[in-house]
Design an enzyme around this catalytic site. Structure first.
Site, PDB file in Angstrom:
ATOM      1  N   GLU A  12     -20.780  -6.667  12.337  1.00  0.00           N
ATOM      2  CA  GLU A  12     -21.387  -7.997  12.477  1.00  0.00           C
ATOM      3  C   GLU A  12     -22.168  -8.372  11.222  1.00  0.00           C
ATOM      4  O   GLU A  12     -22.114  -9.516  10.763  1.00  0.00           O
ATOM      5  CB  GLU A  12     -22.304  -8.049  13.703  1.00  0.00           C
ATOM      6  CG  GLU A  12     -22.912  -9.423  13.903  1.00  0.00           C
ATOM      7  CD  GLU A  12     -23.916  -9.490  15.039  1.00  0.00           C
ATOM      8  OE1 GLU A  12     -24.858 -10.294  14.932  1.00  0.00           O
ATOM      9  OE2 GLU A  12     -23.761  -8.731  16.028  1.00  0.00           O
ATOM     10  N   CYS A  21     -17.637 -13.612  18.700  1.00  0.00           N
ATOM     11  CA  CYS A  21     -18.520 -14.126  19.753  1.00  0.00           C
ATOM     12  C   CYS A  21     -19.172 -15.425  19.279  1.00  0.00           C
ATOM     13  O   CYS A  21     -19.678 -15.490  18.147  1.00  0.00           O
ATOM     14  CB  CYS A  21     -19.591 -13.089  20.075  1.00  0.00           C
ATOM     15  SG  CYS A  21     -20.848 -13.699  21.221  1.00  0.00           S
TER      16      CYS A  21
END
Length: 314
Positions: free
Chosen positions: A131, A101
């Site tokens: 992440e 992202c």
């Protein structure tokens, strides 16, 4: 048998965010261009329905690059990966597509800048989350100290004499993170924060939406995966906003209908990696059991979109 009345307050925004849409489209476009199979390292997003749908189209999900043939494309998940992963792919001459992202990439760039500026980084996030693993893997070992709780923020001891900066995982509770940041700023007044908050717009908007409906509901259902950080945060936010009977379900089949005994107002939302088809599935299941009224409550309208990687844009 007469159905009892149930009003559903449907949170908006909910479901897919721009980063999730982009990641899924990357896999689909790679399949269209390069044929089956296309490999994906880690779940592209944390949702089994999405993963199974892509598997049906020819995607193969793996945990490590050594499971991928060198002559097939591999996609890196939306959560981001440590620098060692693309380096290993390049060493093997593999063709890869990065579905990280862009808002996670922003945090990666912040971490790299802080290292260049010789700052020690405190990252607020959940240990082991992909992440966090990916972000910590952008910089040399020891450059980032991880903080998960207010207690850890009170106790953390950075290197003596080092200037400090903080970054955060993009899918955290806005309120919980603000509390940890306040502790860090009290303890380290000169600590540098991001120019624009790291918690992403989609996480913030979905939490605001669930805050708007939770006090008006007797129960809340959040549709999302148990390994989805932003979905789990929605359950916590709903409970803290006034609806302690808040539950996470992946699909309608996971609903324990005893949860809804005697209630007249139910809140429904979905995490950023949950497709709208699963929301519809839950609404249909409720419709079979109740005389349903649906009221959509919107706190904002999202217009964010992200471009596909250059390799897929021509």
């Amino acid at each position: 048998m007469t159905k009892t009345a149930l009003t559903i307050l449907l949170a908006s925004p909910r479901g897919f965010c721009a980063g999730v849409n982009r990641a899924i489209h990357i896999v689909e476009e790679a399949l269209r261009r390069y044929g089956r199979p296309v490999y994906v390292r880690h779940e592209i997003v944390h949702n089994r329905y999405v993963v199974h749908s892509l598997e049906a189209q020819g995607a193969v999900f793996v945990e490590e690059l050594d499971e991928v043939p060198a002559d097939r494309p591999v996609v890196f998940s939306a959560h981001g990966v440590p620098k060692t992963v693309p380096a290993a792919a390049e060493a093997r001459g593999m063709f890869y597509l990065d579905a990280t992202c862009p808002l996670v990439t922003k945090v990666h760039h912040e971490a790299a800048r802080h290292v260049i500026d010789d700052r020690q980084i405190i990252m607020i996030g959940h240990s082991g989350h992909p992440e966090v693993v990916g972000t910590m893997g952008q910089v040399p070992n020891g450059s980032i100290l991880l903080v998960e709780t207010p207690e850890q923020a009170e106790e953390i001891v950075p290197s003596a004499g080092k200037r400090l900066a903080y970054i955060t995982q993009t899918t955290l509770s806005v309120d919980d993170t603000a509390g940890i940041v306040a502790i860090l700023r009290r303890r380290f007044p000169d600590i540098e924060g991001p120019h624009k908050e790291d918690i992403c717009y989609a996480t913030t908007n979905r939490q605001q939406a669930i805050k708007a409906i939770a006090p008006k509901c007797e129960a809340v259902l959040v549709i999302g995966a148990p390994n989805s950080s932003n979905s789990r945060r929605l359950v916590e936010v709903a409970a803290s906003a006034g609806c302690p009977r808040s539950y996470l379900v992946q699909r309608a089949s996971e609903i324990d209908w005893n949860w809804l005994n005697g209630i007249t107002r139910l809140g429904v939302s979905a995490g950023a990696s949950a497709p709208e088809v699963l929301v519809d599935e839950v609404l249909d299941a409720c419709r079979e059991r109740f005389e349903l009224t649906i009221e959509e409550m919107s706190v904002t309208r999202e217009t964010v979109t992200f471009k596909l990687p250059a390799e897929l844009s021509t």
